[in-house]
Design a protein around this motif. Structure first.
Motif, mmCIF file in Angstrom:
data_model
loop_
_atom_site.group_PDB
_atom_site.id
_atom_site.type_symbol
_atom_site.label_atom_id
_atom_site.label_comp_id
_atom_site.label_asym_id
_atom_site.label_seq_id
_atom_site.Cartn_x
_atom_site.Cartn_y
_atom_site.Cartn_z
ATOM 1 N N SER A 276 0.512 -0.965 -0.117
ATOM 2 C CA SER A 276 0.480 0.048 0.111
ATOM 3 C C SER A 276 0.451 1.551 -0.152
ATOM 4 O O SER A 276 0.615 2.202 0.272
ATOM 5 C CB SER A 276 -0.864 -0.150 1.324
ATOM 6 N N MET A 311 -5.211 4.141 -0.963
ATOM 7 C CA MET A 311 -4.120 5.029 0.174
ATOM 8 C C MET A 311 -3.442 5.107 0.606
ATOM 9 O O MET A 311 -2.777 3.907 1.167
ATOM 10 C CB MET A 311 -5.501 4.943 1.113
ATOM 11 N N TYR A 334 -1.450 10.780 -2.328
ATOM 12 C CA TYR A 334 -3.098 10.048 -3.237
ATOM 13 C C TYR A 334 -4.135 10.582 -1.585
ATOM 14 O O TYR A 334 -4.460 10.088 -0.761
ATOM 15 C CB TYR A 334 -2.861 9.141 -3.300
ATOM 16 N N SER A 335 -5.301 11.443 -1.820
ATOM 17 C CA SER A 335 -6.641 11.450 -0.848
ATOM 18 C C SER A 335 -7.624 11.889 -2.193
ATOM 19 O O SER A 335 -6.887 12.405 -3.836
ATOM 20 C CB SER A 335 -5.794 13.003 -0.497
ATOM 21 N N GLN A 336 -8.320 11.899 -1.557
ATOM 22 C CA GLN A 336 -9.350 12.374 -2.307
ATOM 23 C C GLN A 336 -9.349 13.350 -2.779
ATOM 24 O O GLN A 336 -9.943 14.265 -4.194
ATOM 25 C CB GLN A 336 -10.835 12.537 -1.411
ATOM 26 N N ALA A 657 -12.277 8.249 -3.608
ATOM 27 C CA ALA A 657 -10.538 7.431 -3.515
ATOM 28 C C ALA A 657 -10.043 6.992 -1.805
ATOM 29 O O ALA A 657 -9.530 5.467 -2.047
ATOM 30 C CB ALA A 657 -9.231 8.913 -2.748
ATOM 31 N N SER A 658 -11.058 7.283 -0.737
ATOM 32 C CA SER A 658 -10.594 5.754 -0.297
ATOM 33 C C SER A 658 -11.852 4.556 -0.328
ATOM 34 O O SER A 658 -11.356 3.369 0.436
ATOM 35 C CB SER A 658 -11.646 6.678 1.210
ATOM 36 N N LYS A 717 -9.967 -2.462 -3.356
ATOM 37 C CA LYS A 717 -9.904 -0.690 -2.548
ATOM 38 C C LYS A 717 -11.379 -0.587 -1.961
ATOM 39 O O LYS A 717 -11.789 -0.760 -0.589
ATOM 40 C CB LYS A 717 -9.768 -0.166 -3.491
ATOM 41 N N TRP A 721 -12.571 -0.897 2.969
ATOM 42 C CA TRP A 721 -13.061 0.483 3.144
ATOM 43 C C TRP A 721 -14.133 -0.580 3.459
ATOM 44 O O TRP A 721 -14.530 0.456 4.397
ATOM 45 C CB TRP A 721 -13.378 1.239 2.311
#
Length: 752
Positions: A276, A311, A334-336, A657-658, A717, A721
């Motif tokens: 990751s 993430m 890397y994020s929303q 993104a999550s 992914k 979540w």
């Protein structure tokens, strides 16, 4: 015709009449024999120049010419000597033939056919051997290039070049015949092609030998691509080939050579734990030739890549043409927020940056400091041919310690030397996307490779009987991937009185787990093979030495160059410093009159009307384009209008993104339902994002299993979540979702 500004074959007679190609494939080694038949239909003696591409790692090992009943076999000589001999022969009225590799790119050759008398025919035979690369679906890929794409010349480079007339494929004045014979220790299950083939004919009941031909009437209007599939192709093997009887023992050609083929199978426990972390840098070609469907496919691919990143990783996107751009000044977490910003910029990307200058953005990427504990993974997408291939590959090699490089050749005519060289020197993996291939599954397979932990502490240990030793001819292996083949060549010296069996053990560490692969093999060599393994081994060693030569200076550089020339002459395999030369001393009759020079046209892929690029003209056998004169291969107006976005990509574009989805009208529309239809069946105790995410997963499994390779990582992914939410009523949600879509997807199939 006139709108292209091209000379037709009628206005300038062309001496090439036909091309015959015979392919012999043994396991994963291909021997290719091409015969080019020329005829001088003019009333003056003729010199013809034919420029053509070969696979970048091919070893050219035979060149001969037949004039009437006289056959002249070429010798390999130091390049400058060969050129002088060719010029001397022509000036003294003799016939001569010169075949040489381009100084800039190892996959371009030029053949000069000197002094063909009026009405005379010449038949030229060229032979090369090459390793066949393994594709994502385990097929071995062979490609016979039909087109030499105009190579983009970087600004400021002063190399001279040759003029090549390009004509629409329908007017190519020569014919092609192509046949292939395949043999392997394991059965041949099928052979496929992008061109019509006659039915596969098996030569024995075990189905380990087969022949196939190109259907009659092939126009040679595209690359001929063959995909060969074997049953159980993933077994490691070792082949020993006897040396050449006439060569001196102790030399590479005089001793037996072993070729070891490795297919590592990594432990399932390690493979399921996708890393990751990482810094993912995407470098996209936006030169004019990427217009239309190519740039759209590249944008869709970047969408899938960005949604599939884990993430906690870092990323950036560069694009290049005559200049280059980057979305962020340096790689960002890397994020929303960063994902949305990047996707907005990707949507605006067009094929509008001119030429194909890849060196400058690569230098910029390598100048950025690496991020601690985030291994750098570089993805390069290009449809191009660049003129400074060797310089680009050298740069990747110098930086190979700090990253892995994954490369993608898009469309017909992408340079195999560039695409394979980037991956090989960057410890990554190369893919070719041609014809109607979808880019997405191949790119996602490479992302899975990039997410695999890197193999470290690799060693190769040979156990041989007393009196036998091995000298490695290949550079050390730096990258191993699940299901991908690696080849190792070794020269065997000495004799043994004991049982003639050897063993080789490859040890490595993967995510802290020590692993090994072992192969036992017979030392009794295969006889009468035409020496393809020796020639590939010589080619591998020559390539390593050429790389070394570029890094040395002065006397050291000359010493390495001398070694390359000696090895090239001894093995009969071409190199950057040698050329094949054949002179017909013949009947001594001197050819009268001035020579007329003719450049043989190569087929051009596009039939759209477009301005003809201005080629420059001179000696060196590479095609160049002056800066800015070839901004676009094809105008946007003659490309079909794009259909609305595929529902799969519509759904993917809405994922956060999550990994989760949000319950809103856009999601309902992507799922083909109204807002009311998706909201009504939601169990009361379940939050909206959990419900939306389960619906998206059911829709993917229920309707898009044929594209699972494309969405598998982003679905994993989503599942991670969901697990983190500890959501109640998951079983109830899955049942309600199935009822909504009329599906029958089981909870465990979703990974929940």
């Amino acid at each position: 015709m006139n709108c292209c500004g091209l000379l037709t074959a009628q206005k300038e007679p062309v001496p090439l009449k036909s091309v015959e190609v015979e392919l012999e494939v043994r396991a994963h080694v291909a021997t290719v024999v091409s015969t080019l038949n020329y005829e001088n239909k003019e009333d003056k003696p003729l010199e013809a120049v034919f420029v053509f591409p070969l696979p970048g790692d091919a070893a050219v090992c035979h060149f001969s010419a037949k004039i009437g009943q006289t056959e002249i076999v070429a010798e390999v000589k130091e390049k400058q000597k060969a050129r002088e001999e060719y010029d001397d022969a022509l000036s003294s009225g003799q016939q001569a033939f010169l075949l040489e590799e381009s100084d800039q790119s190892p996959d371009i050759f030029s053949l000069s056919v000197g002094s063909l008398r009026p009405g005379e025919s010449a038949s030229i035979r060229l032979e090369y051997v090459t390793e066949l690369a393994v594709q994502a679906d385990e097929g071995l890929r062979f490609c016979l290039p039909a087109v030499l794409n105009p190579r983009y010349q970087p600004r400021g480079s002063e190399d001279v070049c040759i003029q090549v007339t390009s004509v629409p494929a329908s007017l190519v004045p020569y014919s092609l015949s192509f046949s292939a014979q395949v043999s392997s220790p394991r059965p041949v299950s099928k052979v496929e092609s992008n061109c019509p083939l006659d039915a596969l004919q098996y030569l024995n009941t075990e189905q380990t030998q087969a022949t196939v031909k190109l259907a009659a009437g092939h126009k040679f209007d595209r690359d001929v691509e063959l995909l060969i599939y074997y049953k159980d192709a993933h077994q490691p093997t070792a082949v020993v080939e006897a040396g050449q009887a006439s060569a001196k023992p102790g030399t590479l050609m005089g001793d037996p050579v072993v070729m070891l083929s490795l297919y590592p199978e990594f432990p399932q426990a390690v493979m399921s734990s996708v890393t990751s972390c990482g810094e993912f840098v995407f470098l996209l070609d936006r030169s004019g030739s990427m217009g239309g469907a190519r740039i759209k496919s590249a944008r869709d691919t970047l969408l899938l890549l960005l949604k599939s990143l884990p993430m906690g990783c870092y990323f950036n996107i560069y694009s290049f043409g005559s200049s280059y751009e980057h979305i962020f000044p340096k790689s960002v977490e890397y994020s929303q927020k960063t994902m949305e910003e990047a996707l907005k910029k990707v949507e605006e990307m067009g094929a509008d940056l001119g030429g194909t200058e890849i060196l400058t953005p690569l230098k910029h990427i390598y100048s950025q400091p690496c991020i601690p504990s985030q291994p750098r993974q570089l993805f390069v997408f290009t449809d191009g041919e660049v003129d400074n291939t060797k310089e680009v590959i050298n740069l990747v090699r110098k930086n190979s310690g700090s990253h892995r490089c994954f490369s993608f050749g898009i469309g017909e005519g992408a340079s195999s030397a560039l695409i394979n060289g980037l991956a090989k020197e960057g410890g990554g993996h190369a893919q070719f996307i041609t014809g109607t291939d979808r880019m997405q599954p191949k790119v996602m397979q490479s992302l899975r490779f990039a997410l695999q932990p890197a193999v470290v502490d690799m060693s190769v240990k040979w156990d041989l009987p007393k009196g036998v030793s091995v000298t490695a001819l290949s550079p050390p292996i730096t990258a191993l991937f699940q299901g991908q083949r690696s080849l190792v060549y070794g020269q065997l010296t000495g004799q043994s009185s004991e049982a003639a069996e050897g063993c080789v053990t490859v040890k490595y560490s993967l995510a802290g787990h020590p692993s090994q692969n072992q192969v036992h093999f017979s030392l009794t060599p295969a006889e009468d093979t035409g020496l393809p393994v020796h020639r590939l081994a010589a080619r591998t060693l020559i390539r390593s030495l050429e790389m070394e030569e570029r890094e040395r200076k002065g006397e050291q550089e000359e010493g390495v160059k001398k070694k390359v020339v000696e090895l090239s002459v001894q093995s009969g395999v071409s190199s950057a410093f040698t050329a094949f030369i054949a002179v017909n001393k013949g009947d001594g009759e001197v050819i009268q009159g001035n020579l007329v020079r003719r450049n043989v046209p190569t087929p051009r892929m596009m039939s759209c009307c477009m301005p003809m690029p201005q080629y420059c003209k001179s000696f060196s056998p590479v095609i160049h384009l002056m800066d800015n004169c070839y901004q676009s291969d094809v105008s946007e107006s003659c490309l079909p209008k794009q259909p609305p976005r595929d529902p799969l990509l519509q759904l993917v574009s809405l994922q956060k993104a999550s990994g989760c989805w949000v319950l809103d009208p856009a999601l309902a529309a992507a799922l083909g339902k109204t807002s009311e239809e998706v909201e009504k069946p939601k169990p009361a105790s379940v939050n909206q994002e959990v419900w939306a995410t389960i619906l998206a997963l059911i829709w993917l499994h229920g309707f898009k299993m044929d594209a699972q390779e494309e969405w598998e990582l982003l679905a994993m992914k989503a599942v991670s979540w969901l697990r983190a939410q500890n959501a109640p009523c998951v079983t109830e949600c899955v049942e309600a979702g199935n009822a909504l879509f009329g599906c029958n997807v089981r909870k465990d199939a979703l990974g929940l």
